[in-house]
Design a protein around this motif. Structure first.
Motif, PDB file in Angstrom:
ATOM      1  N   ALA A   1      47.614  55.030  66.271  1.00  0.00           N
ATOM      2  CA  ALA A   1      47.653  53.633  66.729  1.00  0.00           C
ATOM      3  C   ALA A   1      46.604  53.315  67.788  1.00  0.00           C
ATOM      4  O   ALA A   1      46.530  52.183  68.255  1.00  0.00           O
ATOM      5  CB  ALA A   1      49.049  53.310  67.247  1.00  0.00           C
ATOM      6  N   THR A   2      45.797  54.307  68.168  1.00  0.00           N
ATOM      7  CA  THR A   2      44.788  54.067  69.203  1.00  0.00           C
ATOM      8  C   THR A   2      43.438  54.640  68.769  1.00  0.00           C
ATOM      9  O   THR A   2      43.372  55.587  67.982  1.00  0.00           O
ATOM     10  CB  THR A   2      45.182  54.727  70.539  1.00  0.00           C
ATOM     11  OG1 THR A   2      45.169  56.149  70.378  1.00  0.00           O
ATOM     12  CG2 THR A   2      46.552  54.260  71.028  1.00  0.00           C
ATOM     13  N   ALA A   3      42.392  54.082  69.354  1.00  0.00           N
ATOM     14  CA  ALA A   3      41.048  54.581  69.079  1.00  0.00           C
ATOM     15  C   ALA A   3      40.895  56.020  69.544  1.00  0.00           C
ATOM     16  O   ALA A   3      40.253  56.829  68.869  1.00  0.00           O
ATOM     17  CB  ALA A   3      40.011  53.686  69.771  1.00  0.00           C
ATOM     18  N   LEU A   4      41.511  56.348  70.665  1.00  0.00           N
ATOM     19  CA  LEU A   4      41.432  57.708  71.202  1.00  0.00           C
ATOM     20  C   LEU A   4      41.994  58.721  70.207  1.00  0.00           C
ATOM     21  O   LEU A   4      41.389  59.772  69.963  1.00  0.00           O
ATOM     22  CB  LEU A   4      42.183  57.777  72.539  1.00  0.00           C
ATOM     23  CG  LEU A   4      42.056  59.068  73.326  1.00  0.00           C
ATOM     24  CD1 LEU A   4      40.606  59.290  73.751  1.00  0.00           C
ATOM     25  CD2 LEU A   4      42.964  59.014  74.555  1.00  0.00           C
ATOM     26  N   ARG A   5      43.125  58.394  69.588  1.00  0.00           N
ATOM     27  CA  ARG A   5      43.748  59.288  68.610  1.00  0.00           C
ATOM     28  C   ARG A   5      42.881  59.393  67.347  1.00  0.00           C
ATOM     29  O   ARG A   5      42.688  60.480  66.801  1.00  0.00           O
ATOM     30  CB  ARG A   5      45.148  58.770  68.276  1.00  0.00           C
ATOM     31  CG  ARG A   5      45.889  59.605  67.273  1.00  0.00           C
ATOM     32  CD  ARG A   5      46.545  60.808  67.911  1.00  0.00           C
ATOM     33  NE  ARG A   5      47.330  61.488  66.902  1.00  0.00           N
ATOM     34  CZ  ARG A   5      47.096  62.730  66.484  1.00  0.00           C
ATOM     35  NH1 ARG A   5      46.129  63.447  67.034  1.00  0.00           N
ATOM     36  NH2 ARG A   5      47.829  63.277  65.554  1.00  0.00           N
TER      37      ARG A   5
ATOM     38  N   THR B   1      44.188  50.808  54.694  1.00  0.00           N
ATOM     39  CA  THR B   1      43.096  51.678  54.273  1.00  0.00           C
ATOM     40  C   THR B   1      41.735  51.111  54.646  1.00  0.00           C
ATOM     41  O   THR B   1      40.831  51.868  55.022  1.00  0.00           O
ATOM     42  CB  THR B   1      43.197  51.964  52.762  1.00  0.00           C
ATOM     43  OG1 THR B   1      44.497  52.514  52.499  1.00  0.00           O
ATOM     44  CG2 THR B   1      42.141  52.948  52.311  1.00  0.00           C
ATOM     45  N   ILE B   2      41.577  49.807  54.576  1.00  0.00           N
ATOM     46  CA  ILE B   2      40.307  49.210  55.002  1.00  0.00           C
ATOM     47  C   ILE B   2      40.093  49.458  56.494  1.00  0.00           C
ATOM     48  O   ILE B   2      38.985  49.818  56.912  1.00  0.00           O
ATOM     49  CB  ILE B   2      40.252  47.707  54.644  1.00  0.00           C
ATOM     50  CG1 ILE B   2      40.107  47.546  53.125  1.00  0.00           C
ATOM     51  CG2 ILE B   2      39.111  47.012  55.379  1.00  0.00           C
ATOM     52  CD1 ILE B   2      40.320  46.133  52.610  1.00  0.00           C
ATOM     53  N   CYS B   3      41.146  49.295  57.281  1.00  0.00           N
ATOM     54  CA  CYS B   3      41.031  49.574  58.720  1.00  0.00           C
ATOM     55  C   CYS B   3      40.670  51.040  58.969  1.00  0.00           C
ATOM     56  O   CYS B   3      39.817  51.346  59.816  1.00  0.00           O
ATOM     57  CB  CYS B   3      42.339  49.221  59.445  1.00  0.00           C
ATOM     58  SG  CYS B   3      42.659  47.459  59.562  1.00  0.00           S
ATOM     59  N   GLN B   4      41.275  51.941  58.235  1.00  0.00           N
ATOM     60  CA  GLN B   4      40.958  53.372  58.340  1.00  0.00           C
ATOM     61  C   GLN B   4      39.523  53.649  57.938  1.00  0.00           C
ATOM     62  O   GLN B   4      38.798  54.377  58.610  1.00  0.00           O
ATOM     63  CB  GLN B   4      41.839  54.171  57.370  1.00  0.00           C
ATOM     64  CG  GLN B   4      43.142  54.638  57.851  1.00  0.00           C
ATOM     65  CD  GLN B   4      43.689  55.559  56.770  1.00  0.00           C
ATOM     66  OE1 GLN B   4      44.206  55.100  55.767  1.00  0.00           O
ATOM     67  NE2 GLN B   4      43.546  56.845  56.976  1.00  0.00           N
TER      68      GLN B   4
ATOM     69  N   ASP C   1      40.694  50.342  68.738  1.00  0.00           N
ATOM     70  CA  ASP C   1      42.109  50.113  69.049  1.00  0.00           C
ATOM     71  C   ASP C   1      42.754  49.070  68.141  1.00  0.00           C
ATOM     72  O   ASP C   1      43.884  49.256  67.673  1.00  0.00           O
ATOM     73  CB  ASP C   1      42.283  49.700  70.513  1.00  0.00           C
ATOM     74  CG  ASP C   1      42.217  50.877  71.471  1.00  0.00           C
ATOM     75  OD1 ASP C   1      42.644  51.990  71.074  1.00  0.00           O
ATOM     76  OD2 ASP C   1      41.759  50.698  72.611  1.00  0.00           O
ATOM     77  N   ARG C   2      42.046  47.987  67.878  1.00  0.00           N
ATOM     78  CA  ARG C   2      42.617  46.913  67.054  1.00  0.00           C
ATOM     79  C   ARG C   2      42.819  47.387  65.620  1.00  0.00           C
ATOM     80  O   ARG C   2      43.892  47.206  65.039  1.00  0.00           O
ATOM     81  CB  ARG C   2      41.720  45.690  67.095  1.00  0.00           C
ATOM     82  CG  ARG C   2      42.296  44.461  66.408  1.00  0.00           C
ATOM     83  CD  ARG C   2      41.435  43.224  66.645  1.00  0.00           C
ATOM     84  NE  ARG C   2      40.040  43.467  66.353  1.00  0.00           N
ATOM     85  CZ  ARG C   2      39.442  43.162  65.196  1.00  0.00           C
ATOM     86  NH1 ARG C   2      40.128  42.595  64.241  1.00  0.00           N
ATOM     87  NH2 ARG C   2      38.172  43.415  65.010  1.00  0.00           N
ATOM     88  N   LEU C   3      41.812  48.019  65.034  1.00  0.00           N
ATOM     89  CA  LEU C   3      41.924  48.514  63.656  1.00  0.00           C
ATOM     90  C   LEU C   3      42.977  49.613  63.545  1.00  0.00           C
ATOM     91  O   LEU C   3      43.746  49.651  62.580  1.00  0.00           O
ATOM     92  CB  LEU C   3      40.568  49.019  63.159  1.00  0.00           C
ATOM     93  CG  LEU C   3      39.478  47.976  62.973  1.00  0.00           C
ATOM     94  CD1 LEU C   3      38.162  48.640  62.577  1.00  0.00           C
ATOM     95  CD2 LEU C   3      39.891  46.932  61.947  1.00  0.00           C
ATOM     96  N   ALA C   4      43.012  50.510  64.527  1.00  0.00           N
ATOM     97  CA  ALA C   4      44.005  51.588  64.508  1.00  0.00           C
ATOM     98  C   ALA C   4      45.416  51.023  64.598  1.00  0.00           C
ATOM     99  O   ALA C   4      46.326  51.484  63.902  1.00  0.00           O
ATOM    100  CB  ALA C   4      43.738  52.559  65.655  1.00  0.00           C
ATOM    101  N   SER C   5      45.593  50.023  65.437  1.00  0.00           N
ATOM    102  CA  SER C   5      46.906  49.401  65.590  1.00  0.00           C
ATOM    103  C   SER C   5      47.345  48.693  64.307  1.00  0.00           C
ATOM    104  O   SER C   5      48.506  48.800  63.888  1.00  0.00           O
ATOM    105  CB  SER C   5      46.878  48.401  66.754  1.00  0.00           C
ATOM    106  OG  SER C   5      48.119  47.747  66.868  1.00  0.00           O
ATOM    107  N   ILE C   6      46.423  47.986  63.668  1.00  0.00           N
ATOM    108  CA  ILE C   6      46.742  47.305  62.407  1.00  0.00           C
ATOM    109  C   ILE C   6      47.129  48.331  61.340  1.00  0.00           C
ATOM    110  O   ILE C   6      48.132  48.171  60.638  1.00  0.00           O
ATOM    111  CB  ILE C   6      45.551  46.447  61.934  1.00  0.00           C
ATOM    112  CG1 ILE C   6      45.347  45.262  62.879  1.00  0.00           C
ATOM    113  CG2 ILE C   6      45.764  45.960  60.497  1.00  0.00           C
ATOM    114  CD1 ILE C   6      44.032  44.513  62.655  1.00  0.00           C
TER     115      ILE C   6
END
Length: 176
Positions: free
Chosen positions: A48-52, A124-127, A138-143
């Motif tokens: 859910a986060t960019a860091l992860r 999958t697009i966000c990934q 962060d936004r893409l990971a959260s979505i």
């Protein structure tokens, strides 16, 4: 013996084709499992986060599987369309049935197929964007993390629903 309709042929071809692609992706998943992402691609979906996301992608890069992960995500984009369309066709097929229970189940499957297609594409697009840019967002990971349980639940509804519908149809045909 009844002739198979175009809708039924599409159901079988696309639904089973989607399941075949899913099996290939499941077979690939162990290559992405490591100490940072023990569940492989699923960890990337739920990050859910960019860091992860960055930590998972760095571990994949170190293991030499980052390009394979990108390929897997591209394959997932194909799978989503194939499986969702097949499940949708199956739902429509059973929604045309004479039996009320089978007809209602068919409409539930249709709705779930639309949800799985939309939520899985969103996830999958966000990934894929994060994998291609090799940078977490962060936004893409959260979505993606929000869409993941929705698409998983909708997938289970379509998969189990279609198995139940096939069973009910077979049972009603034997009784006739």
């Amino acid at each position: 013996m009844m002739r198979e309709s175009r809708l039924e042929r599409h159901f079988w071809r696309f639904w089973l084709g989607g399941l075949l692609i899913l099996a290939a992706m499941i077979a690939m998943n162990p290559w992405f499992a490591n100490a940072v992402s023990p569940w492989g691609i699923r960890d990337h979906q739920a990050a859910a986060t960019a860091l992860r996301v960055d930590a998972i992608q760095a571990a994949w890069q170190t293991a030499g599987v980052m390009n394979l992960a990108r390929f897997g995500m591209a394959l997932d984009l194909v799978y989503i369309g194939v499986y969702s369309y097949g499940a949708y066709c199956g739902g429509r097929l059973f929604a045309r049935s004479d039996g009320a229970a089978l007809r209602r189940l068919g409409w539930v499957i249709v709705g779930a197929a639309v949800v799985v297609g939309f939520a899985d594409y969103l996830e999958t697009i966000c990934q894929f964007v994060q994998a291609v840019t090799f940078k977490g967002d962060d936004r893409l990971a959260s979505i993606a993390a929000t869409a993941q349980p929705i698409k998983s639940t909708a997938f289970l509804v379509t998969f189990v629903g279609l198995l139940v519908a096939l069973f009910l149809r077979r049972r009603s045909r034997r009784a006739a």
